[in-house]
Design a protein around this motif. Sequence first.
Motif, PDB file in Angstrom:
ATOM      1  N   TRP A 322       1.000  -1.241  -0.026  1.00 50.11           N
ATOM      2  CA  TRP A 322       0.082   0.134   0.013  1.00 50.11           C
ATOM      3  C   TRP A 322       0.936   1.189  -0.117  1.00 50.11           C
ATOM      4  N   ASP A 323       1.955   1.280   0.704  1.00 50.41           N
ATOM      5  CA  ASP A 323       2.712   2.565   0.964  1.00 50.41           C
ATOM      6  C   ASP A 323       3.466   2.870  -0.314  1.00 50.41           C
ATOM      7  N   TRP A 324       3.907   1.976  -1.080  1.00 52.51           N
ATOM      8  CA  TRP A 324       4.689   2.348  -2.204  1.00 52.51           C
ATOM      9  C   TRP A 324       4.439   1.796  -3.477  1.00 52.51           C
ATOM     10  N   MET A 325       3.390   1.507  -3.593  1.00 53.92           N
ATOM     11  CA  MET A 325       2.745   0.924  -5.124  1.00 53.92           C
ATOM     12  C   MET A 325       1.809   1.952  -5.421  1.00 53.92           C
ATOM     13  N   PRO A 326       1.705   2.275  -6.824  1.00 56.59           N
ATOM     14  CA  PRO A 326       0.554   3.090  -7.355  1.00 56.59           C
ATOM     15  C   PRO A 326      -0.775   2.374  -7.060  1.00 56.59           C
ATOM     16  N   LYS A 327      -1.682   3.124  -6.580  1.00 56.68           N
ATOM     17  CA  LYS A 327      -2.762   2.610  -6.156  1.00 56.68           C
ATOM     18  C   LYS A 327      -3.696   1.671  -7.173  1.00 56.68           C
ATOM     19  N   TYR A 328      -3.476   2.219  -8.658  1.00 51.20           N
ATOM     20  CA  TYR A 328      -4.297   1.361  -9.685  1.00 51.20           C
ATOM     21  C   TYR A 328      -3.570   0.219  -9.748  1.00 51.20           C
ATOM     22  N   ILE A 329      -2.359   0.080  -9.562  1.00 47.60           N
ATOM     23  CA  ILE A 329      -1.760  -1.492  -9.464  1.00 47.60           C
ATOM     24  C   ILE A 329      -2.145  -1.966  -8.170  1.00 47.60           C
ATOM     25  N   PHE A 330      -2.268  -1.431  -7.132  1.00 49.98           N
ATOM     26  CA  PHE A 330      -2.626  -2.219  -5.907  1.00 49.98           C
ATOM     27  C   PHE A 330      -3.835  -2.797  -6.185  1.00 49.98           C
ATOM     28  N   PHE A 331      -5.029  -2.062  -6.666  1.00 55.85           N
ATOM     29  CA  PHE A 331      -6.335  -2.529  -6.663  1.00 55.85           C
ATOM     30  C   PHE A 331      -6.375  -3.405  -7.973  1.00 55.85           C
ATOM     31  N   PHE A 332      -5.574  -3.204  -8.898  1.00 59.22           N
ATOM     32  CA  PHE A 332      -5.429  -4.314  -9.972  1.00 59.22           C
ATOM     33  C   PHE A 332      -5.144  -5.579  -9.359  1.00 59.22           C
ATOM     34  N   ILE A 333      -4.227  -5.594  -8.649  1.00 60.82           N
ATOM     35  CA  ILE A 333      -3.645  -6.980  -8.120  1.00 60.82           C
ATOM     36  C   ILE A 333      -4.487  -7.600  -7.155  1.00 60.82           C
ATOM     37  N   LEU A 334      -5.394  -6.806  -6.369  1.00 59.55           N
ATOM     38  CA  LEU A 334      -6.691  -7.270  -5.741  1.00 59.55           C
ATOM     39  C   LEU A 334      -7.686  -7.996  -6.757  1.00 59.55           C
ATOM     40  N   GLY A 335      -8.023  -7.302  -7.857  1.00 62.93           N
ATOM     41  CA  GLY A 335      -8.614  -7.865  -8.860  1.00 62.93           C
ATOM     42  C   GLY A 335      -8.355  -9.105  -9.259  1.00 62.93           C
ATOM     43  N   LEU A 336      -6.866  -9.220  -9.588  1.00 66.89           N
ATOM     44  CA  LEU A 336      -6.586 -10.379  -9.986  1.00 66.89           C
ATOM     45  C   LEU A 336      -6.559 -11.525  -9.020  1.00 66.89           C
ATOM     46  N   SER A 337      -6.208 -11.177  -7.775  1.00 70.17           N
ATOM     47  CA  SER A 337      -6.464 -12.254  -6.829  1.00 70.17           C
ATOM     48  C   SER A 337      -7.643 -12.742  -6.819  1.00 70.17           C
ATOM     49  N   ALA A 338      -8.865 -11.774  -6.853  1.00 71.20           N
ATOM     50  CA  ALA A 338     -10.320 -12.216  -6.749  1.00 71.20           C
ATOM     51  C   ALA A 338     -10.547 -13.208  -7.898  1.00 71.20           C
ATOM     52  N   LEU A 339     -10.016 -13.002  -9.076  1.00 69.44           N
ATOM     53  CA  LEU A 339     -10.198 -13.743 -10.282  1.00 69.44           C
ATOM     54  C   LEU A 339      -9.403 -15.261  -9.874  1.00 69.44           C
ATOM     55  N   LEU A 340      -8.314 -15.098  -9.470  1.00 69.76           N
ATOM     56  CA  LEU A 340      -7.644 -16.308  -9.064  1.00 69.76           C
ATOM     57  C   LEU A 340      -8.588 -17.285  -8.059  1.00 69.76           C
ATOM     58  N   ALA A 341      -8.904 -16.597  -6.826  1.00 71.06           N
ATOM     59  CA  ALA A 341      -9.812 -17.366  -6.017  1.00 71.06           C
ATOM     60  C   ALA A 341     -10.991 -17.893  -6.646  1.00 71.06           C
ATOM     61  N   LEU A 342     -11.632 -17.061  -7.755  1.00 69.70           N
ATOM     62  CA  LEU A 342     -12.740 -17.532  -8.477  1.00 69.70           C
ATOM     63  C   LEU A 342     -12.497 -18.822  -9.080  1.00 69.70           C
ATOM     64  N   MET A 343     -11.165 -18.864  -9.972  1.00 69.65           N
ATOM     65  CA  MET A 343     -10.757 -20.077 -10.684  1.00 69.65           C
ATOM     66  C   MET A 343     -10.759 -21.218  -9.880  1.00 69.65           C
ATOM     67  N   VAL A 344      -9.971 -21.152  -8.221  1.00 68.93           N
ATOM     68  CA  VAL A 344      -9.841 -22.087  -7.713  1.00 68.93           C
ATOM     69  C   VAL A 344     -11.121 -22.759  -7.369  1.00 68.93           C
TER      70      VAL A 344
END
Length: 358
Positions: A322-344
Motif C-alpha cells: 500500500w505505501d509504495w505501490m501506485p494505487k491503480y496497480i494495488f487494486f488491479f492486483i486485488l482484482g487479479l487475486s479475486a479472479l484467481l480465487a474464483l478459478m480455484v
Amino acid sequence: MEENSLSQCDAQQRVDQIHAFQQEMHELENDNVIEISAEQKNRLSGYHQQLLQRLSDTYDVDTSRQSKQLSLGMRIASMLGALAMATSIFFLFYQFWGYLNTAVQVSILVIAPILLFIVSLKLAQAEKSAYYSKIAALVSLACFVLNLSMLGQIFNITPSPNAFAVWAAFSFLLAYACNARLLLFFGIVSLSGFIAMKVGSWSGMYWINFGERPENFLLPSLLIFLLPHFSDHRRFSGFASIYNVMAMIMLFLPILILSNWGEISYLSWSPEMVEGCYQLTGFALSVAAIWFGVKRQWGEVTNTGNVFFILFLYTKFFDWWWDWMPKYIFFFILGLSALLALMVFKRVRLSDLSKGAT
C-alpha cells in the motif's frame, strides 16, 4: 418419513421439496420427457395437497411463496418489536426509578423477569411459530439484565464477571424454550465474555480489561464450536449454524488482530515473530475451515472461512504494497487475486460435481 418426528425446519424443507418436484415435473412434461396419465396426476396432486395441509396444520410452515414472504416480514416485525419493547422497559425503569422506595424497587426487579419468563413459556406452548413468545422472552431477558445490574447498585455489590454467566444461563434457557435465535446469540456472547474475563483474570489482569488480550477468546471459541455436538439440535432451526459462525468469528477475529499487532499477545516472542506466526495460523485455519465446511456440507463454515481467508490475504497485500505501490496497480492486483480465487473455487466445485455424478 414419519411426519410427527419432523422439526419445523424439516417440515419446511419437505414443503419446498414438494414445490420443486412439481415445477420439475411440469418442465419435464413440457419437454415431452415423461407423460403421466390424468388419473396418476390427480392422485399425486391430491396426495401433495393433503400432505401440505397436514404440515401446515402441524408445523405452521409456509406452503406458498406469498406466505413465505409474509412470514419473513412477521419475523422482522417480531424482532424489531422485541427490541423496542426491551428498550422501552429500560427507559421506563430509569424514568421513574427515583420515585420508588427500595422495597418496591426490589419487588419489581424480582417479579418482572419471572412473570415475563412464565408468560413467554405459556405463549411458546400455545403458538406454533412463537412470534409473541419471542417478544416476551427478549423483554424478560432485558428485565433480568436490569435486575442484576440494578440490585448490584442498590446493595452496593462489587461488579463481577459472574453476572455474565447468569445472563448467559438465562438467555440459553429462554432461547431453547422459545426456539429464539436472537436469544441464543445473546447467550453465546455472554458466555464467551464470561470465559474470556475469567481467562484474563487467571492471567493476572483486571477482569474488565479482558479485551486487551485477544487470545482470551480462543478458549470460548472452541467451547462454543463443540457445544452443539453434545446434543441433537435438529428441532431448533438455525441454532447449529449460529454456534458455528460465532465460534469461527471468535477464533479468526483475535488471530486477525494479533497478526497485525503482535505486541498485545500473551506470547513473549518479538512482535514480528508473533505476527508472522498468527498470519500463518490464520491462513492455515481458514483453508482448513473451507475444506471442512465443503466436506461436511456446512455452508456457514465454508463461507466464514472464505471471508476470513480473503481478509487475511488482503491485509497482507495492504502491509506489503500500500505505501509504495501506485494505487491503480494495488487494486488491479486485488482484482487479479479475486479472479484467481474464483478459478480455484470453480475448479473445486467442478471436481465436487464430478464426484457427485459418479
